[in-house]
Design an enzyme around this catalytic site. Sequence first.
Site, PDB file in Angstrom:
ATOM      1  N   ASN A  16     -77.407  15.758  62.758  1.00 15.44           N
ATOM      2  CA  ASN A  16     -77.759  14.953  61.585  1.00 15.44           C
ATOM      3  C   ASN A  16     -78.684  13.802  61.945  1.00 15.44           C
ATOM      4  OD1 ASN A  16     -75.673  16.523  60.459  1.00 15.44           O
ATOM      5  ND2 ASN A  16     -74.185  14.853  60.613  1.00 15.44           N
ATOM      6  N   ASP A 260     -65.268  12.753  67.327  1.00 21.59           N
ATOM      7  CA  ASP A 260     -66.173  13.544  68.164  1.00 21.59           C
ATOM      8  C   ASP A 260     -66.045  13.132  69.627  1.00 21.59           C
ATOM      9  OD1 ASP A 260     -66.986  14.371  65.653  1.00 21.59           O
ATOM     10  OD2 ASP A 260     -68.847  13.222  65.688  1.00 21.59           O
ATOM     11  N   ALA A 290     -64.638   4.162  71.765  1.00 22.46           N
ATOM     12  CA  ALA A 290     -65.763   4.378  70.856  1.00 22.46           C
ATOM     13  C   ALA A 290     -65.701   3.485  69.629  1.00 22.46           C
ATOM     14  CB  ALA A 290     -65.814   5.844  70.421  1.00 22.46           C
TER      15      ALA A 290
END
Length: 324
Positions: A16, A260, A290
């Site tokens: 994306n 992810d 993250a």
Amino acid sequence: MNASSRSTVLSLGSINADFQVRVDQSPGSQETLLAHDFSRLAGGKASNTAWLAARFGHRSLLIGRVGDDDLADQALGPLRDAGVNIDGVTRAKGQQTAVSLITVPPDAKKQIVLATNANDHWDEPAMLAMEQLIGRTEAPACLVADCEVPAVVVARAVEAACARHIPVVLDPSFPDRVPADLLPQLDAITPNTSEAEALTGREIDGLEDAAWAARQLRERGVRIACVKLGDGGCVLDAGGGAIHVPPGDVQPTDTTGAGDAFTGVFAVALLEGLDPVDAAAWGVAAANLAVTGYGSKPAYPDREQVASMAARIRQNARCLDAEG
């Protein structure tokens, strides 16, 4: 890790162009919200796992589709710069590259609107090229796939990987694209709680429900089932009962890409020979780290950071009663 010892990670799925902003109120609180910290980024589940595989020292091959537009450069440029091989990315003629619109409110829990665009436009030549790429891959290797591409693409990729005895780790987003006959072909699956609910048909409210869901997925053929929890931890079942791997102590800034990070680092850890619980601790550590930065790839940790936090997290893992 030296070059001769590197394994190959094949990442199949969404690629994306991300457009991200921070807002000071939750979306829906009023018709127009003021935003700040606008960023144009490269995103997508396969994009993120491919980037992490390269960051962790492996040969990283990305497989997916972008459009024949200028957004393809935004989506692929950072991957190319990170050393990801993008030869497996093909262009969908007449299509736009997938676009993800991301808002991050004060509680850090992002909201995403995804226009799948090229991710959902695969033709037969693209699928044949994918199968040939997987068929040429030498062990040791693994395939990390997500379901933000058509189900037939994932099914053919998994079949090609199994033919080469390449283990498959699946992120089942979107869960309605996961056929039941795919599960026995998977080495591991990493749903979040809502995806696990969709796959098993039962609401998940707490650790016992997550343990039940993980066991159900194993009984349907997956070797390792790992349910990612909303607090950043997970419940893992690799046989012999469920294990809760708790989160670390972090202050979240932005949860974009955390799932992810879990899947990518979990897959890398399994490929490197860690046992499933240790691999899950690595995945939890990666996801926790993250969320402490803004964006997905810009906030992703390195190997040393993950290993340090994972060692602390692993000490607090505990067995759960999987019955329920």
